[in-house]
Design an enzyme around this catalytic site. Structure first.
Site, PDB file in Angstrom:
ATOM      1  CE  LYS A  74      -2.896   7.836   8.159  1.00 61.76           C
ATOM      2  NZ  LYS A  74      -1.938   6.958   9.365  1.00 61.76           N
ATOM      3  CB  SER A 149       1.412   9.476   9.261  1.00 61.26           C
ATOM      4  OG  SER A 149       0.935   8.231   9.514  1.00 61.26           O
ATOM      5  CB  SER A 173       0.787   6.796  11.402  1.00 58.22           C
ATOM      6  OG  SER A 173       2.418   7.294  10.970  1.00 58.22           O
TER       7      SER A 173
HETATM    8  N1  GLN Z   1       6.478   8.065  11.809  1.00 54.58           N
HETATM    9  C1  GLN Z   1       6.317   6.655  11.260  1.00 54.58           C
HETATM   10  C2  GLN Z   1       6.746   6.037   9.917  1.00 54.58           C
HETATM   11  O1  GLN Z   1       6.979   7.676   9.211  1.00 54.58           O
HETATM   12  C3  GLN Z   1       5.295   5.989  11.644  1.00 54.58           C
HETATM   13  C4  GLN Z   1       4.848   5.933  10.754  1.00 54.58           C
HETATM   14  C5  GLN Z   1       2.862   5.849  10.501  1.00 54.58           C
HETATM   15  O2  GLN Z   1       2.574   4.493  11.489  1.00 54.58           O
HETATM   16  N2  GLN Z   1       2.376   5.629   9.341  1.00 54.58           N
HETATM   17  O3  GLN Z   1       7.174   6.032   9.444  1.00 54.58           O
END
Ligand code: GLN
Length: 466
Positions: A74, A149, A173
């Site tokens: 990532k 994400s 994510s």
């Molecule tokens: N969707 C969640 C957020 O936007 C989790 C994101 C993540 O785990 N980086 O905070």
């Protein structure tokens, strides 16, 4: 044993393909795909490592299990000398001064990084549409979002562009995009894998974890990245997950399951997801395994607690991006103005929403009522997990309350997007090991801290009965 890593290893030692050709094939597949998973392709690093592997094979030297295996990371991880943008405009030209510990460990074992993967900017999102590099498209249907994400990472694995990928999970994510693209994704126990060299979103729940096509690959990669790191004081030593967990023998009462009733009280849950989950529970019960219904917090409480804390932490972590210390600087009329313009021009709307929200919950007059209350709820949630894990040893749940959204849909309603994290954020607040299995619409398996082995063992069992 199913394993992409093993497949690559066997093909290399049998000399069916050279490592340089394998890496070139993967890179060209990523480049030619329409899924938009890549922010930066690592041709130079990858080719140099591949040639070294080929020369070892040519000289009949033994190669390690991970040697020559292509993986993706990532684009929030630092890899020395390479771009690291966090999918943001702010850092689009930033070059990493050092390598993240987790990535270094994989590379020391010989795995080859081929791509920095597209994701929601700084981890902010659930669809991989909040990115400077354009939205990522789902591996199974390009009209759907990839999830987020770590969307680019999950799609690369599902498409076979990487043998595995390293995502990041703060509130879901890794697990949610894994479910949307039908692959496995593990958020390990908080502190099992070093966070050194990952761009911080919410430091108290940020986790490094693998996305892969098989449980064996999840096991191998987790073991390779785990361990105490002097650069991250939250890391702990851990026992490697043994291969023997994949034997088919299960002792009586080895699994005792629970699921949270409150996850189904929400009238917005998709009926298909609910029925699918109920069907799975009855299959498990038919095997003589106890499944208990447990009380838990309302999902709205989990989501609000998570978002208050995550926004507060990200507002603080992103303060360093001011166009002076880090990031692209846009000149105004003096330093204050430079800072204001650089931040307002370079952050996305979603990131600004979180910085403003986080600053508000931390500010005088509000912090006591909001931030302190969220810290209190966090402790209550953690206490409840502790008591649940004295009664059961595994908790199962769906990954999301709704099926994969169509492209563009979630951008219209940020609050609805936050609510879609209802089933993942609680386990992040608990710091627990949680795995997404690609069965049906996705199943999450969670255990108490440091029980990754039990999670994988149960997932292996579940796969055999579904
Ligand atoms: N969707 C969640 C957020 O936007 C989790 C994101 C993540 O785990 N980086 O905070």
């Amino acid at each position: 044993m199913e394993s992409e890593i093993l497949k690559v290893h066997n093909a290399l030692i049998a000399k069916n393909i050279s490592c340089a050709d394998l890496i070139a094939d993967k890179i060209s597949a990523i480049r030619n795909s329409s899924n938009n998973t890549a922010n930066f392709i690592l041709d130079d690093v990858a080719l140099e490592m591949a040639l070294a592997v080929d020369s070892k094979i040519k000289n009949d030297e033994e190669i390690g299990f991970l040697e020559g295996v292509p993986f993706g990371l990532k684009d929030v991880y630092l890899l020395q000398g390479c771009n690291a943008s966090g999918s943001s405009k702010f850092l689009k030209d930033y070059i990493s001064p050092y390598t993240a510990t987790a990535i270094k460990k994989l590379m020391d074992a010989g795995a080859i990084p081929v791509v920095k993967e597209n994701c929601d900017c700084f981890g902010h999102g659930s669809t991989s549409e909040n990115t400077f590099f354009g939205p990522v498209k789902n591996a199974l249907d390009e009209n759907l979002v990839a999830g987020g994400s770590s969307g680019g990472s999950a799609v690369n694995v599902a498409k076979g562009f990487t043998a595995f990928s390293i995502g990041g999970d703060t509130g879901g994510s890794i697990r949610q995009p894994a479910a949307f693209n039908k692959v496995y994704g593990l958020k390990p126990t908080y502190g099992r894998i070093s966070r050194f060299g990952i761009m911080a979103y919410a430091s108290s729940t940020d986790c490094v974890g693998p996305i892969a096509k098989s449980l064996e690959d999840i096991r191998i990669i987790t073991n390779a990245m785990s361990g105490k790191d002097i650069h991250d004081s939250t890391t702990t030593d851990s026992i490697p997950i043994p291969e023997s967990i994949f034997c088919d023998k299960i002792a009586d009462n080895e699994f005792c399951l629970g699921y949270y009733k409150s996850f189904f009280a929400n009238e917005n849950i998709d009926q298909g997801i609910k029925q699918n989950f109920e069907g799975m529970i009855s299959k498990i019960r038919k095997k003589g395994i106890t499944v208990k219904e447990l009380e838990f917090f309302d999902t709205n409480i989990l989501v609000s607690t998570y978002y208050v804390l995550a926004m507060a932490e990200t507002a603080s972590n992103l303060a360093r991006l001011d166009g002076t210390t880090y990031g692209e600087r846009i000149l105004g009329e003096g330093i204050k103005d430079d800072r204001a313009i650089s931040r307002s021009e370079n952050f996305t709307e979603e990131t600004k929403r979180r910085i403003v929200g986080g600053t508000q919950v931390l500010s005088h007059g509000y912090s006591h009522g909001i931030y302190t209350k969220a810290r209190f709820l966090l402790r209550e949630i953690q206490r409840k997990f502790q008591s649940d894990f004295s009664e059961v040893n595994l908790v199962i749940s769906p990954v999301t309350p709704n099926p994969t959204p169509r492209m563009g849909e979630s951008l219209k309603d940020p609050l609805l997007m936050y609510l879609s994290d209802a089933y993942t954020v609680g386990f992040s607040l608990g710091g627990l090991p949680t795995l997404t299995c690609p069965f049906g619409q996705g199943v999450q398996v969670t255990a108490d801290k440091n029980n990754e082995a039990l999670v994988l063992k149960f997932a292996h069992f579940l796969k055999s009965i579904i």
